[in-house]
Design a protein around this motif. Structure first.
Motif, mmCIF file in Angstrom:
data_model
loop_
_atom_site.group_PDB
_atom_site.id
_atom_site.type_symbol
_atom_site.label_atom_id
_atom_site.label_comp_id
_atom_site.label_asym_id
_atom_site.label_seq_id
_atom_site.Cartn_x
_atom_site.Cartn_y
_atom_site.Cartn_z
ATOM 1 N N PRO A 50 0.805 -1.222 0.000
ATOM 2 C CA PRO A 50 0.000 0.000 0.000
ATOM 3 C C PRO A 50 0.842 1.279 0.000
ATOM 4 C CG PRO A 50 -0.040 -1.017 2.169
ATOM 5 C CD PRO A 50 0.683 -1.974 1.247
ATOM 6 N N ALA A 51 2.148 1.160 0.269
ATOM 7 C CA ALA A 51 3.018 2.338 0.288
ATOM 8 C C ALA A 51 3.535 2.716 -1.102
ATOM 9 C CB ALA A 51 4.195 2.096 1.236
ATOM 10 N N LEU A 52 3.226 1.912 -2.119
ATOM 11 C CA LEU A 52 3.669 2.255 -3.477
ATOM 12 C C LEU A 52 2.991 3.542 -3.934
ATOM 13 C CD1 LEU A 52 3.578 -1.108 -5.464
ATOM 14 C CD2 LEU A 52 5.592 0.211 -4.826
ATOM 15 N N PRO A 53 3.750 4.445 -4.528
ATOM 16 C CA PRO A 53 3.116 5.646 -5.098
ATOM 17 C C PRO A 53 2.123 5.226 -6.189
ATOM 18 C CG PRO A 53 5.508 5.884 -5.028
ATOM 19 C CD PRO A 53 5.200 4.455 -4.688
ATOM 20 N N PRO A 54 1.009 5.932 -6.314
ATOM 21 C CA PRO A 54 -0.017 5.548 -7.284
ATOM 22 C C PRO A 54 0.495 5.372 -8.713
ATOM 23 C CG PRO A 54 -0.857 7.255 -5.842
ATOM 24 C CD PRO A 54 0.606 7.098 -5.526
ATOM 25 N N ASP A 55 1.388 6.248 -9.160
ATOM 26 C CA ASP A 55 1.875 6.121 -10.534
ATOM 27 C C ASP A 55 2.749 4.878 -10.704
ATOM 28 O OD1 ASP A 55 3.765 7.385 -8.877
ATOM 29 O OD2 ASP A 55 4.703 8.445 -10.544
ATOM 30 N N GLU A 56 3.553 4.545 -9.702
ATOM 31 C CA GLU A 56 4.379 3.323 -9.748
ATOM 32 C C GLU A 56 3.479 2.089 -9.734
ATOM 33 O OE1 GLU A 56 7.553 0.561 -9.629
ATOM 34 O OE2 GLU A 56 7.491 2.651 -10.242
ATOM 35 N N ARG A 57 2.462 2.115 -8.854
ATOM 36 C CA ARG A 57 1.533 0.990 -8.778
ATOM 37 C C ARG A 57 0.861 0.775 -10.130
ATOM 38 N NH1 ARG A 57 -3.133 -1.218 -8.238
ATOM 39 N NH2 ARG A 57 -3.799 -2.494 -6.530
ATOM 40 N N LYS A 66 4.834 -8.827 -10.224
ATOM 41 C CA LYS A 66 4.282 -9.157 -8.910
ATOM 42 C C LYS A 66 5.278 -8.842 -7.792
ATOM 43 C CE LYS A 66 0.545 -12.277 -9.685
ATOM 44 N NZ LYS A 66 -0.249 -11.746 -8.602
ATOM 45 N N VAL A 67 6.551 -9.065 -8.045
ATOM 46 C CA VAL A 67 7.575 -8.696 -7.055
ATOM 47 C C VAL A 67 7.585 -7.179 -6.883
ATOM 48 C CG1 VAL A 67 10.060 -8.629 -6.598
ATOM 49 C CG2 VAL A 67 8.984 -10.758 -7.351
ATOM 50 N N ALA A 68 7.533 -6.440 -7.979
ATOM 51 C CA ALA A 68 7.540 -4.975 -7.910
ATOM 52 C C ALA A 68 6.320 -4.444 -7.164
ATOM 53 C CB ALA A 68 7.611 -4.381 -9.313
ATOM 54 N N LEU A 69 5.191 -5.129 -7.290
ATOM 55 C CA LEU A 69 3.981 -4.726 -6.578
ATOM 56 C C LEU A 69 4.003 -5.132 -5.099
ATOM 57 C CD1 LEU A 69 1.330 -5.610 -9.287
ATOM 58 C CD2 LEU A 69 1.690 -3.337 -8.283
ATOM 59 N N GLY A 70 4.897 -6.039 -4.746
ATOM 60 C CA GLY A 70 4.962 -6.510 -3.364
ATOM 61 C C GLY A 70 4.138 -7.753 -3.113
ATOM 62 N N GLU A 71 3.555 -8.327 -4.159
ATOM 63 C CA GLU A 71 2.733 -9.524 -4.005
ATOM 64 C C GLU A 71 3.572 -10.786 -3.898
ATOM 65 O OE1 GLU A 71 -0.182 -9.608 -7.128
ATOM 66 O OE2 GLU A 71 -0.855 -7.583 -6.660
ATOM 67 N N VAL A 108 0.944 -2.501 -12.478
ATOM 68 C CA VAL A 108 -0.300 -3.201 -12.827
ATOM 69 C C VAL A 108 -0.407 -3.322 -14.349
ATOM 70 C CG1 VAL A 108 -2.831 -3.014 -12.831
ATOM 71 C CG2 VAL A 108 -1.546 -2.632 -10.714
ATOM 72 N N ASP A 109 -0.076 -2.250 -15.052
ATOM 73 C CA ASP A 109 -0.095 -2.297 -16.522
ATOM 74 C C ASP A 109 0.882 -3.351 -17.042
ATOM 75 O OD1 ASP A 109 -1.960 -0.248 -16.434
ATOM 76 O OD2 ASP A 109 -0.547 1.316 -17.051
ATOM 77 N N ALA A 110 2.084 -3.392 -16.450
ATOM 78 C CA ALA A 110 3.085 -4.387 -16.866
ATOM 79 C C ALA A 110 2.588 -5.797 -16.575
ATOM 80 C CB ALA A 110 4.412 -4.134 -16.144
ATOM 81 N N LEU A 111 1.935 -5.969 -15.443
ATOM 82 C CA LEU A 111 1.394 -7.279 -15.084
ATOM 83 C C LEU A 111 0.323 -7.725 -16.083
ATOM 84 C CD1 LEU A 111 1.073 -9.700 -13.161
ATOM 85 C CD2 LEU A 111 -0.452 -8.259 -11.774
ATOM 86 N N MET A 112 -0.572 -6.834 -16.434
ATOM 87 C CA MET A 112 -1.629 -7.183 -17.375
ATOM 88 C C MET A 112 -1.053 -7.504 -18.754
ATOM 89 S SD MET A 112 -4.392 -7.216 -15.644
ATOM 90 C CE MET A 112 -3.381 -7.820 -14.337
ATOM 91 N N GLN A 113 -0.061 -6.745 -19.173
ATOM 92 C CA GLN A 113 0.591 -7.017 -20.459
ATOM 93 C C GLN A 113 1.279 -8.382 -20.430
ATOM 94 O OE1 GLN A 113 3.264 -3.937 -21.739
ATOM 95 N NE2 GLN A 113 3.958 -5.100 -23.514
ATOM 96 N N ALA A 114 1.940 -8.679 -19.323
ATOM 97 C CA ALA A 114 2.627 -9.973 -19.204
ATOM 98 C C ALA A 114 1.630 -11.119 -19.182
ATOM 99 C CB ALA A 114 3.496 -9.979 -17.946
ATOM 100 N N ARG A 115 0.501 -10.924 -18.523
ATOM 101 C CA ARG A 115 -0.525 -11.987 -18.495
ATOM 102 C C ARG A 115 -1.085 -12.232 -19.892
ATOM 103 N NH1 ARG A 115 -3.658 -10.627 -12.815
ATOM 104 N NH2 ARG A 115 -2.279 -11.875 -11.498
#
Length: 110
Positions: free
Chosen positions: A25-32, A69-74, A36-43
């Motif tokens: 939850p501490a990720l800045p919104p633009d980084e998050r 997912k690592v970058a997001l903290g998941e 998320v965009d990178a994750l969706m593209q990878a999926r």
């Protein structure tokens, strides 16, 4: 559709009785959003590689999913610092959240 149940400490969501680590939850919104965009593209790349039967592209796409997912903290190191263990992918009944979850199931408003 009802959102998944979140543990009281905000670290996990519960899906079919299993804990899944939430994003940091501490990720800045633009980084998050970028991750998320990178994750969706990878999926999408995983889906395409599977449909085409391309094992090399599939391995690369899955590595990209993992990196996002690592970058997001998941995945990877936990984003909290109180020494609590990582219970990602554990069945909730086998964790300290079991009693809380049982109460939630009895009273969904909890």
């Amino acid at each position: 559709m009802k959102p998944p149940l979140t543990t009281p400490d905000g670290r996990y969501i519960v899906v079919r009785g299993r804990l899944w680590r939430k994003s940091n939850p501490a990720l800045p919104p633009d980084e998050r959003q970028m991750q998320v965009d990178a994750l969706m593209q990878a999926r999408r790349a995983v889906r395409t590689a599977m449909a085409e039967g391309d094992a090399t592209r599939l391995a690369h796409a899955r590595a990209e999913v993992d990196a996002a997912k690592v970058a997001l903290g998941e995945r990877g190191p936990v984003w909290w610092n109180d020494g609590a263990p990582d219970l990602n992918r554990y069945m909730i009944r086998n964790t300290d959240y079991a009693e809380w979850y049982a109460r939630c199931r009895l009273d969904p408003e909890t």
